[in-house]
Design a protein around this motif. Sequence first.
Motif, PDB file in Angstrom:
ATOM      1  N   UNK A 111       0.744  -1.321  -0.143  1.00 33.18           N
ATOM      2  CA  UNK A 111      -0.010  -0.155   0.206  1.00 33.18           C
ATOM      3  C   UNK A 111       0.809   1.272   0.156  1.00 33.18           C
ATOM      4  N   UNK A 112       0.573   2.267  -0.899  1.00 37.68           N
ATOM      5  CA  UNK A 112       1.429   3.303  -0.914  1.00 37.68           C
ATOM      6  C   UNK A 112       1.392   4.174   0.316  1.00 37.68           C
ATOM      7  N   UNK A 113       2.620   4.475   0.780  1.00 36.69           N
ATOM      8  CA  UNK A 113       2.586   5.303   2.095  1.00 36.69           C
ATOM      9  C   UNK A 113       2.633   6.706   1.844  1.00 36.69           C
ATOM     10  N   UNK A 114       2.839   7.271   0.751  1.00 39.15           N
ATOM     11  CA  UNK A 114       3.030   8.630   0.371  1.00 39.15           C
ATOM     12  C   UNK A 114       1.803   9.492   0.866  1.00 39.15           C
ATOM     13  N   UNK A 115       0.658   8.763   0.764  1.00 38.84           N
ATOM     14  CA  UNK A 115      -0.423   9.499   0.811  1.00 38.84           C
ATOM     15  C   UNK A 115      -1.330   8.705   1.988  1.00 38.84           C
ATOM     16  N   UNK A 116      -0.635   8.231   2.806  1.00 38.36           N
ATOM     17  CA  UNK A 116      -1.293   7.286   3.839  1.00 38.36           C
ATOM     18  C   UNK A 116      -1.248   7.843   4.937  1.00 38.36           C
TER      19      UNK A 116
ATOM     20  N   UNK B 143     -12.685  -2.380  -0.445  1.00 35.82           N
ATOM     21  CA  UNK B 143     -11.918  -2.888   0.479  1.00 35.82           C
ATOM     22  C   UNK B 143     -10.427  -3.134   0.104  1.00 35.82           C
ATOM     23  N   UNK B 144      -9.972  -3.417  -1.193  1.00 36.80           N
ATOM     24  CA  UNK B 144      -8.832  -3.652  -1.746  1.00 36.80           C
ATOM     25  C   UNK B 144      -8.001  -2.470  -1.629  1.00 36.80           C
ATOM     26  N   UNK B 145      -8.676  -1.260  -1.612  1.00 36.14           N
ATOM     27  CA  UNK B 145      -7.917   0.006  -1.975  1.00 36.14           C
ATOM     28  C   UNK B 145      -7.724   0.585  -0.406  1.00 36.14           C
ATOM     29  N   UNK B 146      -8.209  -0.186   0.699  1.00 37.34           N
ATOM     30  CA  UNK B 146      -8.168   0.509   2.071  1.00 37.34           C
ATOM     31  C   UNK B 146      -6.708   0.812   2.453  1.00 37.34           C
ATOM     32  N   UNK B 147      -6.509   2.048   2.840  1.00 39.04           N
ATOM     33  CA  UNK B 147      -5.362   2.419   3.116  1.00 39.04           C
ATOM     34  C   UNK B 147      -4.751   2.234   4.606  1.00 39.04           C
ATOM     35  N   UNK B 148      -6.004   1.820   5.311  1.00 39.72           N
ATOM     36  CA  UNK B 148      -5.569   1.597   6.784  1.00 39.72           C
ATOM     37  C   UNK B 148      -4.980  -0.052   6.669  1.00 39.72           C
ATOM     38  N   UNK B 149      -6.010  -0.867   6.000  1.00 36.26           N
ATOM     39  CA  UNK B 149      -5.759  -2.092   5.810  1.00 36.26           C
ATOM     40  C   UNK B 149      -5.837  -3.066   7.264  1.00 36.26           C
TER      41      UNK B 149
END
Length: 397
Positions: A230-235, A367-373
Motif C-alpha cells: 500500500x502506497x505510504x506517500x498519501x497514507x 476494501x482492496x484499496x483501503x489505506x488502513x488495511x
Amino acid sequence: MHQRNLVYNTCWEDPRLDRQALNLGESDNVLVITSAGCNALDYALDGPQNVFAVDMNPLQNALLELKMAAISALSFSEFFTVFGEGGNPDWRSMYFDAVRGRLDEKYQDIWDKRLDFFEKSHRRGSFYFRGTSGLFAWIINAYMDRMPGLRDAVLDMLEAPSVEHQQEIFVTRGVSELLWSKPLRWALRRESTMAMLGVPRSQRDQIQRGYPGGITGFIQDRIESVFRNVSLRDNYFWRVYLTGQYSSTCCPEYLKPANFMLLKNGLAERISTHTTTVEGFLNRSECEVSRFVLLDHMDWLYDRYPEKLAAEWQSIFDRAAENSRILWRSAALEVDFVDPLRIKVDGLQVALGEVLHYQSELAEQLHQRDRVNTYGSFYITDLHKHAASTGAKGVAA
C-alpha cells in the motif's frame, strides 16, 4: 476504559472509500459513530443536510466538538499546528482566548483538565501520542528508536516514490526482522494491549478463531501488507501513527486549507454530536437517516449482547429513509451474525438478511484499496424499506 478515557485520537477507517460508497447528496442525513471525529468532518465536505456523530464515550464527542470550535475560532495555520503537527506551545492562550468560549460547558470542563494534550510540554509531546491508543503509538515509536536502523527505514518508506521502492526498503533493510521481536509479539497477545487500542475481547476472540496465527499473526500480516503493498506517500493513517504528526501533503481532508475554509464557512455547522448509543439516538430522533456508518462496533456486541444488536437494527430499520445505505467493517474475514438477527417488519418477525441488499462487488473493490488495511472485511448494504414491507417473509410477531 472506554467511558473515562479518550481512546481514539484519530479515525482508523478510510473516508475516501466511505465517500465513494455513500455517494452523499445535499438531502442526505448521515449517522456516523464519532470515534475521533475526523471522518464526520470529511463527510460534511460533501454537503449533506446533517451529519449526526453518535458515540457512547463523551470524550470522543468532546474531541470532535473541540475540532469544530477550533475551526471556527482559529486561522488555518494555527489549526494545523494543533491538529496537524500534534500541538502548539501556545495552545493554552489560544484555547482560553479563542476556543473555549465556543464550547458547551460540559466540554469546557473536559478540556480545561487536558490542556497538556496539545501543549507539547508532556514527555509524549504530540497529541497523537495521548489517549489510550496514543499511548501504544508512543510506546511503538520509542521501540522504533531503540532498534538500530528501524526508524530510518520507516521514514524512508513513508517518503518512497513507489510501492516497489517501499518493498525494496522493507526487504533490504530487514524491517520485518527488526520490528517483530519477541517482546513485541508478547505485548500484542496481551488483552490489556488490545484494550488500549480499542479492540474488545469479542473482536479479539473473533480474530483468534478465524485467522491463521491468531491475533498476532493477523496484526503482523496486516502491517506487513501495508508496508509492502500500500502506497505510504498519501497514507496519513500510518504516518501519524509512526511519527506523531501529519504533513501538509499527507493528512486528512479537514486539514487541507481549502477544505478547512469550507468547514469554517458553514459546513461544520451541519455536524452535531450525541452522547448515546445508536439505538438511543435513533429512538429519539425525528429525522429519517439515509446513510449509516457503523464502523466495527457490531463486533463489540454480537457475542454477549445479541439482543441489543437486534434492537439497534430495529431502530435502524424504523428510522431509515427509503433507499438508505449502511456501511460497516469487521475484524472477521466474513460476518455471519448480522443476517440471522430478527426484526419486525409490518408486524412480522423477519430475518434481517431478508431485507438487506448487499453491494458485495463494490465493497470488495473498495476494501482492496483501503489505506488502513486493519479490518478483515467491509460491507455496503442497501435497505429498501418499501420492498421489505411488501416482499419479506416472516412469522407473526
